[in-house]
Design an enzyme around this catalytic site. Structure first.
Site, mmCIF file in Angstrom:
data_model
loop_
_atom_site.group_PDB
_atom_site.id
_atom_site.type_symbol
_atom_site.label_atom_id
_atom_site.label_comp_id
_atom_site.label_asym_id
_atom_site.label_seq_id
_atom_site.Cartn_x
_atom_site.Cartn_y
_atom_site.Cartn_z
ATOM 1 N N HIS A 156 21.887 -19.875 -22.842
ATOM 2 C CA HIS A 156 20.438 -19.716 -22.994
ATOM 3 C C HIS A 156 19.694 -20.917 -22.404
ATOM 4 O O HIS A 156 18.475 -20.851 -22.191
ATOM 5 C CB HIS A 156 20.102 -19.573 -24.475
ATOM 6 C CG HIS A 156 18.856 -18.798 -24.759
ATOM 7 N ND1 HIS A 156 17.821 -18.657 -23.848
ATOM 8 C CD2 HIS A 156 18.457 -18.106 -25.870
ATOM 9 C CE1 HIS A 156 16.855 -17.924 -24.381
ATOM 10 N NE2 HIS A 156 17.202 -17.585 -25.602
ATOM 11 N N ASP A 371 27.082 0.122 -13.989
ATOM 12 C CA ASP A 371 28.258 0.887 -13.572
ATOM 13 C C ASP A 371 29.024 0.050 -12.545
ATOM 14 O O ASP A 371 28.555 -0.160 -11.428
ATOM 15 C CB ASP A 371 27.817 2.217 -12.973
ATOM 16 C CG ASP A 371 28.981 3.088 -12.535
ATOM 17 O OD1 ASP A 371 30.141 2.617 -12.582
ATOM 18 O OD2 ASP A 371 28.736 4.244 -12.143
#
Length: 614
Positions: A156, A371
């Site tokens: 982060h 995908d």
């Protein structure tokens, strides 16, 4: 679910496919990177074993393709293979990304169905609350009976949630062979130059003990009703209706405030905090490929009157979020005002002077488009995060709702998930329906076998009004749907089997609570005369089902016996319910309730349905 055993198989370091140019070796953190917490943003993407034959790959091929495409992706995302130095910059010396491979000793379906957020931590490469100088890690998990999961941890300190999601989608596009892939833009330090953070501690708020994370699923129809409910506090002529996130975060706050009685702590200030994407606040707007921590928070002050209906909270939330605009961004870029503010807020938090519920939305981030070349994810999960009073919202794969990952203190979670208004969101009422009369040509009573199905209802009891009548109407509509056309579909295809699988998975995951009714009324059981007499009484033995009600006629014909099968703690509450006892006479020995005379129709309505005509 039982504890998942994960066996380490191998570790490799993946480096960029091309060396990072000399002029890019030093990546400066921005001011917003500096003040971001030193934790990893984790994500786990599950891919089932049931892929198309044309794209099916063995595990070794998948591993090879993942590593090769990651190497190519790191050439574009060059800071991710570097190392964080002195909390100020990333040295982009191509030290590489750890790539772990593991074997998971359970079925993928077990993990997806149970979705324990603590167990999900085993599928990512790092301890989430222990971000160090390594920016990115990947863990390739292979399940014992087929299927894989790709676990990711991205610091982060260099990226917000949207940057993580865009990175994953970019990696997936490269892996499946896409040519026109958009590269990231590294503008954050130019937009928000670094500052001297003396006195500020970015780790404020990170908690490692006594925190429970649970996943709650809110279906679209329920969210739409919440939007309608909270629209009452909005000027419909001048403002749009509440968004999904506005309505859902307001509802979650109301149940958190009510169940934990936050306003009883008079000395504390209460806030509802929403993370806001800054990319759209620039002129011209930045694209989603702008990498870094490009978000800030909108803080709505909450008064004691808002722990119930929260009718006027949505407009106030909208007003604070609208305050994160272009003028805000310019002030954020130009001065030290924000640093002074977060220093003050951190001090209040450390001194216990404030209570906040923090909401971050990952909805519409299109993570299910990731995908890699074999299929889209079966499910994307968020492992438990080390924060208290945090809500993370994600779209469901089906698009038919939102998953809310809620992190609370253990004692607060017990109160929160027991909240009656919250529980109404996850209740499903099932009624058994006789199919013999629903055929093109009705079957006689002599037909033997399981010739019945269930009509399912999700009662909208969390809206105001005459709740009993509304539930009766919903139940009746659901039963009417089990008709001749329903039977034809049942005979012709696998749709019902798939529906049963889906419902079974949702019940096992805890997505909703099922409450089932079956009616044995008008079945001539009291005519069972073996030659000496008709039965004095016909009883039903205790059944091994939770939340099941069985209706039988009384021998006299002037009422019902309702056989209730509940958990012990639920039964203790149920049998003392004053409204129930106004219509029913309890039989303490057998836990049945006799619904007498004229009260039968009123009682059946109160118990979620008038089924006497069926």
């Amino acid at each position: 679910m039982e504890k998942v055993e994960v066996e380490f198989v191998s570790r490799k370091t993946i480096k960029p496919s091309s060396p990072t140019p000399h002029h890019l070796l030093h990546y400066q953190l921005s001011f917003l990177d500096q003040i971001s917490p030193p934790v990893y943003i984790p994500l786990v993407l599950f891919y089932s074993a049931e892929t198309n034959r044309e794209t099916r790959l063995d595990r070794a091929d998948i591993s090879t393709r993942l590593k090769s495409s990651l190497s190519e992706t790191l050439t574009r995302y060059y800071p991710l293979s570097g190392r964080l130095r002195d909390k100020l910059a990333v040295e982009c010396t191509d030290e590489g990304v750890p790539f772990l491979e593991t074997r998971v000793m359970c079925r993928l379906s077990d993990m997806v169905q149970n979705q324990d957020t603590l167990e999900l931590r085993k599928l990512v490469p790092f301890a989430i609350n222990a971000a160090d100088d390594v920016i990115l890690g990947v863990q390739f998990n292979v399940f014992e009976y087929g299927g894989i999961a790709v676990g990711i941890c991205l610091s982060h300190k260099v990226a917000d949630g949207l940057s993580v999601f865009v990175f994953v989608r970019t990696w997936a596009a490269i892996c499946r062979g896409e040519v026109n892939v958009v590269s990231p833009e590294f503008l954050s330090a130019t937009l928000f130059p670094p500052k001297d953070l003396s006195g500020y501690e970015p780790s404020t708020g990170i908690v490692t003990e006594n925190i429970v994370s649970k996943r709650f699923v809110f279906k679209s129809n329920g969210i739409e009703l919440l939007k309608a409910k909270y629209s009452a506090g909005i000027d419909s002529l001048n403002q749009r209706p509440p968004t999904r996130v506005e309505a859902l975060s307001t509802f979650i706050w109301s149940r958190f405030a009510s169940s934990t009685q936050v306003f009883s702590q008079a000395a504390k200030l209460c806030f509802l905090v929403h993370a806001v994407n800054l990319r759209t606040k620039f002129d011209p707007p930045l694209t989603e490929h702008s990498f870094g921590n490009l978000y800030r928070v909108a803080i709505t002050f909450l008064s004691p009157g808002m722990n119930g209906g929260c009718g006027d909270l949505v407009p106030r939330v909208r007003e604070t979020i609208a305050g994160i605009d272009r003028a805000y961004v310019e002030r954020l870029r130009e001065g030290d005002e924000h640093l002074s503010f977060i220093n003050q807020a951190s001090e209040m938090y450390r001194e216990g002077e404030m209570i906040s519920l923090n909401v971050t939305s990952w909805c519409r981030f299109s993570i299910y488009e990731a995908d890699f070349g074999w299929e889209k994810p079966t499910w994307v999960g968020s492992p438990a995060l080390p924060y208290r009073n945090l809500v993370v919202l994600m779209d469901m794969k089906s698009g038919d709702g939102i998953e809310a990952y809620i992190h609370l203190k253990e004692e607060d979670m017990v109160k929160f998930e027991s909240d009656e208004e919250l529980q109404k969101f996850f209740l499903s009422v099932l009624h058994a329906v006789n199919l013999c009369t629903q055929m093109d040509r009705a079957l006689s009573k002599l037909h033997f076998g399981n010739i019945s199905r269930t009509a399912g209802t999700r009662p909208n009891t969390y809206i105001s009004g005459n709740v009993g009548c509304k539930i009766v109407s919903q139940v009746r509509d659901a039963i009417r749907q089990v008709n001749v056309e329903y039977v034809k579909k049942l005979q012709q295809g696998d749709g019902h089997l798939n529906s049963m699988r889906e419902r079974g998975e949702k019940i096992s995951k805890g997505d909703f609570v099922s409450f089932s009714f079956t009616r044995l009324c008008r079945f001539p059981i009291y005519k069972a005369n073996f030659g000496w007499a008709k039965p004095v009484w016909v009883g039903s033995a205790s059944l091994t089902f939770k939340n099941l009600i069985v209706f039988l006629d009384t021998k006299s014909g002037d009422g019902f016996e309702a056989w209730a099968n509940l958990k012990a703690k639920d039964m203790a509450k149920f049998e003392n319910d004053k409204e129930l006892l106004a219509y029913a006479s309890p039989n303490i020995n057998v836990k049945s309730y006799i619904l007498q005379g004229e009260g039968i129709f009123h009682a059946s309505a109160a118990l979620c349905g008038n089924t006497t005509e069926r």
